[in-house]
Design a protein around this motif. Structure first.
Motif, PDB file in Angstrom:
ATOM      1  N   TRP A   2       0.863  -1.178   0.000  1.00  0.00           N
ATOM      2  CA  TRP A   2       0.000   0.000   0.000  1.00  0.00           C
ATOM      3  C   TRP A   2       0.902   1.231   0.000  1.00  0.00           C
ATOM      4  CZ3 TRP A   2      -1.460   3.801   3.836  1.00  0.00           C
ATOM      5  CH2 TRP A   2      -2.620   4.507   3.499  1.00  0.00           C
ATOM      6  N   ASP A   3       1.001   1.907  -1.142  1.00  0.00           N
ATOM      7  CA  ASP A   3       1.919   3.050  -1.128  1.00  0.00           C
ATOM      8  C   ASP A   3       1.239   4.335  -1.609  1.00  0.00           C
ATOM      9  OD1 ASP A   3       1.651   2.406  -3.748  1.00  0.00           O
ATOM     10  OD2 ASP A   3       3.789   2.556  -4.225  1.00  0.00           O
ATOM     11  N   PHE A   4      -0.020   4.498  -1.229  1.00  0.00           N
ATOM     12  CA  PHE A   4      -0.702   5.742  -1.541  1.00  0.00           C
ATOM     13  C   PHE A   4      -0.010   6.887  -0.812  1.00  0.00           C
ATOM     14  CE2 PHE A   4      -3.956   8.946  -0.639  1.00  0.00           C
ATOM     15  CZ  PHE A   4      -4.390   9.194  -1.923  1.00  0.00           C
ATOM     16  N   PRO A   5       0.456   7.914  -1.548  1.00  0.00           N
ATOM     17  CA  PRO A   5       1.237   8.956  -0.888  1.00  0.00           C
ATOM     18  C   PRO A   5       0.363   9.911  -0.063  1.00  0.00           C
ATOM     19  CG  PRO A   5       1.024   9.438  -3.228  1.00  0.00           C
ATOM     20  CD  PRO A   5       0.288   8.167  -2.984  1.00  0.00           C
ATOM     21  N   LEU A   6       0.392   9.727   1.247  1.00  0.00           N
ATOM     22  CA  LEU A   6      -0.362  10.622   2.125  1.00  0.00           C
ATOM     23  C   LEU A   6       0.270  11.998   2.187  1.00  0.00           C
ATOM     24  CD1 LEU A   6      -1.373   8.550   5.265  1.00  0.00           C
ATOM     25  CD2 LEU A   6      -2.872   9.630   3.594  1.00  0.00           C
TER      26      LEU A   6
END
Ligand code: CUA
Length: 318
Positions: A2-6
């Motif tokens: 999971w590498d959704f850039p927060l």
């Protein structure tokens, strides 16, 4: 994975701390928000109309409890304030040895000049691991210099100088945005910051130099605008010599003192009567209509370069 850039990439020396403070705020808000929401839901259901839960023994006053919910939030918010203030000052005050770059914003572009002379538009090349101080102004409306990866955002105003600084920690290219709505093409007022290894940067600096160093342009303007007639080491009657001025403390005619920084020099050129140096008559005309923002920066860079001893009999700094 999971590498959704927060958050945007963190590429400056302060980014990690800014993010830590950000997560602390989110954490505290989520924790207390969670407790309050859970309590609200629980009590609403338990004590709903017609429920059989006992209402006996309701507490109407409880001093220790009241102290607890006053003091705990006070300590937490004072802590957050203290940390925020420290971080703000760290981000606001450039280190002494920072490398300077001048920025002029206009509708709709970023014009940049390095003291060595190199000019850039919508691009800023900097070396990695070196603090960079930006001295910025606008020639029209308010803009804002925003590099998300550095966690740097500073308004750029017409009629005054603002400064900010950063130290890039990773070579690469980073977005530069204008973060203040400034007219039709605000959305396209963007560029990139190119962070290079030290040797690469020096090569770039030497290879892309099409203009003379800013001190040389400033020197030329100093003569062209006639500043030299009154501000030389031998003509102290009319105006103070500017040698050793930058960074010194200047006593003004009204008895106050100021530090001779970029803002002070700019103000002295555009509104000479506003900050008259003690012991001098208000002879100097304003140059507000005659100099461009770039020329002002060049003259300031030249005045900065005028080190050296003040000769006897000159304006004395306390
Ligand atoms: Cu400049 Cu928005």
């Amino acid at each position: 994975m999971w590498d959704f850039p927060l958050l945007p990439e963190a590429a400056s020396s302060t980014a990690a701390e800014v993010d830590a403070l950000f997560w602390l705020l989110i954490g505290v808000a989520a924790f207390f928000g969670g407790i309050i929401t859970a309590g609200l839901v629980y009590f609403n259901i338990r004590y709903r109309k017609n429920s059989k839960a006992s209402r006996a023994g309701a507490v109407s006053e409880h001093l220790p409890l009241e102290l607890l919910w006053s003091i705990v939030p006070l300590v937490i918010s004072a802590g957050i304030f203290g940390w925020g203030a420290k971080l703000y000052f760290d981000m606001h005050v450039p280190p002494e040895h920072a490398r300077e770059v001048y920025v002029v914003a206009k509708q709709w572009m970023w014009k940049i000049q390095h003291p060595q002379g190199n000019r850039e538009i919508n691009e800023l090349h900097v070396p990695v691991g070196v603090p960079i101080k930006l001295v910025m102004t606008s020639q029209d409306v308010i803009h804002s210099f925003f590099v998300p990866a550095f966690r740097v955002k500073q308004d750029v105003l017409p009629g005054r100088y603002t400064t900010t600084w950063f130290e890039a920690t990773k070579p690469g290219e980073y977005h530069l945005f204008c973060a203040e709505y400034c007219g039709t093409s605000h959305a396209s007022m963007k560029g990139r910051v190119v962070v290079m290894k030290q040797e690469e940067f020096e090569r770039w600096l030497a290879g892309s130099r099409l203009a003379e160093p800013m001190t040389a342009s400033g020197d030329q303007l100093f003569r062209q605008f006639g500043c030299v007639t009154c501000h030389s080491q031998t003509s102290q009657e009319r105006g103070p010599s500017l040698h050793g001025l930058f960074g010194s403390t200047v006593r003004l005619a009204d008895g106050s003192t100021v530090t001779a920084d970029e803002r002070y020099i700019r103000e002295s050129i555009l509104n000479p009567g506003g900050a008259l140096v003690a012991g001098y008559k208000p002879l100097m005309p304003t140059y507000a209509q005659q100099m461009s923002q770039e020329q002002l920066f060049q003259i300031i860079e030249y005045i900065k370069s005028l080190g050296g001893p003040q000769i006897a009999g000159e304006r004395k700094n306390p």
